[in-house]
Design an enzyme around this catalytic site. Structure first.
Site, PDB file in Angstrom:
ATOM      1  N   GLU A  99      33.051  51.658 -30.022  1.00 17.17           N
ATOM      2  CA  GLU A  99      34.397  52.002 -29.546  1.00 17.17           C
ATOM      3  C   GLU A  99      35.446  51.565 -30.560  1.00 17.17           C
ATOM      4  O   GLU A  99      35.246  50.605 -31.304  1.00 17.17           O
ATOM      5  CB  GLU A  99      34.686  51.245 -28.236  1.00 17.17           C
ATOM      6  N   ASP A 103      40.662  48.378 -23.835  1.00 24.89           N
ATOM      7  CA  ASP A 103      41.991  48.005 -23.352  1.00 24.89           C
ATOM      8  C   ASP A 103      41.887  47.666 -21.854  1.00 24.89           C
ATOM      9  O   ASP A 103      41.570  46.533 -21.488  1.00 24.89           O
ATOM     10  CB  ASP A 103      42.934  49.183 -23.635  1.00 24.89           C
ATOM     11  N   VAL A 153      48.937  50.601 -30.125  1.00 21.91           N
ATOM     12  CA  VAL A 153      48.512  50.720 -31.523  1.00 21.91           C
ATOM     13  C   VAL A 153      47.928  52.098 -31.822  1.00 21.91           C
ATOM     14  O   VAL A 153      47.347  52.745 -30.955  1.00 21.91           O
ATOM     15  CB  VAL A 153      47.498  49.617 -31.908  1.00 21.91           C
ATOM     16  N   ARG A 165      45.460  59.412 -36.015  1.00 24.23           N
ATOM     17  CA  ARG A 165      44.067  58.954 -36.123  1.00 24.23           C
ATOM     18  C   ARG A 165      43.658  58.763 -37.581  1.00 24.23           C
ATOM     19  O   ARG A 165      42.765  57.992 -37.882  1.00 24.23           O
ATOM     20  CB  ARG A 165      43.119  59.989 -35.499  1.00 24.23           C
TER      21      ARG A 165
HETATM   22  C1  PRP Z   1      40.764  55.576 -25.902  1.00 18.77           C
HETATM   23  C2  PRP Z   1      39.814  54.722 -26.736  1.00 18.77           C
HETATM   24  C3  PRP Z   1      38.844  54.188 -25.726  1.00 18.77           C
HETATM   25  C4  PRP Z   1      39.682  54.058 -24.475  1.00 18.77           C
HETATM   26  C5  PRP Z   1      40.067  52.625 -24.284  1.00 18.77           C
HETATM   27  O1  PRP Z   1      40.210  56.832 -25.715  1.00 18.77           O
HETATM   28  O2  PRP Z   1      39.169  55.484 -27.729  1.00 18.77           O
HETATM   29  O3  PRP Z   1      37.776  55.087 -25.491  1.00 18.77           O
HETATM   30  O4  PRP Z   1      40.826  54.884 -24.664  1.00 18.77           O
HETATM   31  O5  PRP Z   1      40.937  52.480 -23.212  1.00 18.77           O
HETATM   32  P1  PRP Z   1      40.593  51.763 -21.850  1.00 18.77           P
HETATM   33  O6  PRP Z   1      39.847  50.476 -22.169  1.00 18.77           O
HETATM   34  O7  PRP Z   1      41.939  51.493 -21.269  1.00 18.77           O
HETATM   35  O8  PRP Z   1      39.764  52.686 -21.015  1.00 18.77           O
HETATM   36  P2  PRP Z   1      41.024  58.117 -25.228  1.00 18.77           P
HETATM   37  O9  PRP Z   1      40.773  58.364 -23.791  1.00 18.77           O
HETATM   38  O10 PRP Z   1      42.461  58.010 -25.653  1.00 18.77           O
HETATM   39  O11 PRP Z   1      40.290  59.275 -26.039  1.00 18.77           O
HETATM   40  P3  PRP Z   1      40.120  59.385 -27.629  1.00 18.77           P
HETATM   41  O12 PRP Z   1      38.997  58.456 -28.035  1.00 18.77           O
HETATM   42  O13 PRP Z   1      39.788  60.818 -27.843  1.00 18.77           O
HETATM   43  O14 PRP Z   1      41.432  58.979 -28.254  1.00 18.77           O
END
Ligand code: PRP
Length: 180
Positions: A99, A103, A153, A165
Site C-alpha cells: 500500500e 489512513d 498528502v 501521482r
Molecule cells: C487510497 C490509498 C489506500 C487508501 C488508504 O486509495 O491508496 O488504498 O486510500 O485510505 P484508508 O486507510 O483511509 O482506507 P484510493 O481509494 O484513493 O484509491 P487509489 O489507490 O486509486 O488512489
C-alpha cells in the site's frame, strides 16, 4: 509545474529509496524459504511497489487489485469498491499487501479480511506511509515506511482528484488547491 501546489515535501525521493531498501531487506529475511505473493492495491501502490520489489531478494510473485475508497475527495468514504480483482487464487499463499498509505485503515482491513476469507495462509501489509492519527478502524500494518501526521498528502502514487501521482516525492498539498 506541480511543485507550485505543494506546501512542503514530507518524504523526499532519497528517503523513499532508503525506506524501500530497509523494508525490502526486512521482508527478504522474514519470508526466507517462502514464495510470497505481493499484492499491490491500485492505483496508489504503483511507484512504491516498483521501488520496494527491487529490494526483495526472494522467489516471489506479484498481483494487482484495483480498490477505491476515496472517489475523488480528500477523505475516505469507507465504501470500498473492488474495481479489478486478482487473476490468481490466494488460497494457501503467503500474501503481502503493498500500500502507499494506511489512513482510516478502512481499505486495508476490508481487503485483508477478504484475502483471509479466500484462504490465504498469511496476510501482512507493507505500507510506505502510515497515518495513525487518521484511524477509524484499528489496524497495525506489519511493515511501515514512515509515520506521517494528519495532513493531506500527495505524490509517489498518492493523488488528489487523480492528479499528482507522478510526483517523485510525498508532499503536503496546499489547502487552496482542494478548497477551491
Ligand atoms: C487510497 C490509498 C489506500 C487508501 C488508504 O486509495 O491508496 O488504498 O486510500 O485510505 P484508508 O486507510 O483511509 O482506507 P484510493 O481509494 O484513493 O484509491 P487509489 O489507490 O486509486 O488512489
Amino acid at each position: 509545474m506541480l511543485e507550485k501546489d505543494i506546501k512542503k515535501v514530507l518524504v523526499s525521493e532519497e528517503e523513499i529509496k532508503i525506506i524501500s531498501a530497509r523494508l525490502g531487506k526486512q521482508i527478504t529475511e522474514d519470508y526466507k524459504g517462502k514464495k510470497p505473493l505481493v499484492i499491490g492495491l491500485l492505483k496508489g501502490c504503483m511507484p512504491f511497489m516498483t521501488e520496494l520489489m527491487k529490494h526483495i531478494d526472494l522467489y516471489m510473485e506479484i498481483e494487482l487489485m484495483g480498490v477505491q475508497s476515496y472517489h475523488g475527495g480528500t477523505a475516505s468514504t469507507g465504501d470500498v469498491k473492488i474495481t479489478r480483482d486478482l487473476d490468481i487464487p490466494v488460497k494457501g499463499r503467503d500474501v503481502l499487501i503493498a500500500e502507499d498509505i494506511v489512513d482510516t485503515a478502512k481499505t486495508i482491513s476490508v481487503i485483508s479480511k477478504l484475502l483471509k476469507y479466500r484462504g490465504a495462509k498469511s496476510v501482512e501489509v507493507v505500507t510506505l506511509l502510515d497515518k495513525p492519527a487518521g484511524r477509524v478502524v484499528e489496524f497495525n500494518p506489519k511493515y511501515v515506511g514512515t509515520i506521517i501526521p494528519k495532513e493531506f498528502v500527495v505524490g509517489f502514487g498518492l493523488d488528489y482528484d487523480e492528479m499528482y501521482r507522478n510526483l517523485p516525492y510525498v508532499g503536503v498539498l496546499k489547502e487552496e488547491v482542494y478548497k477551491k
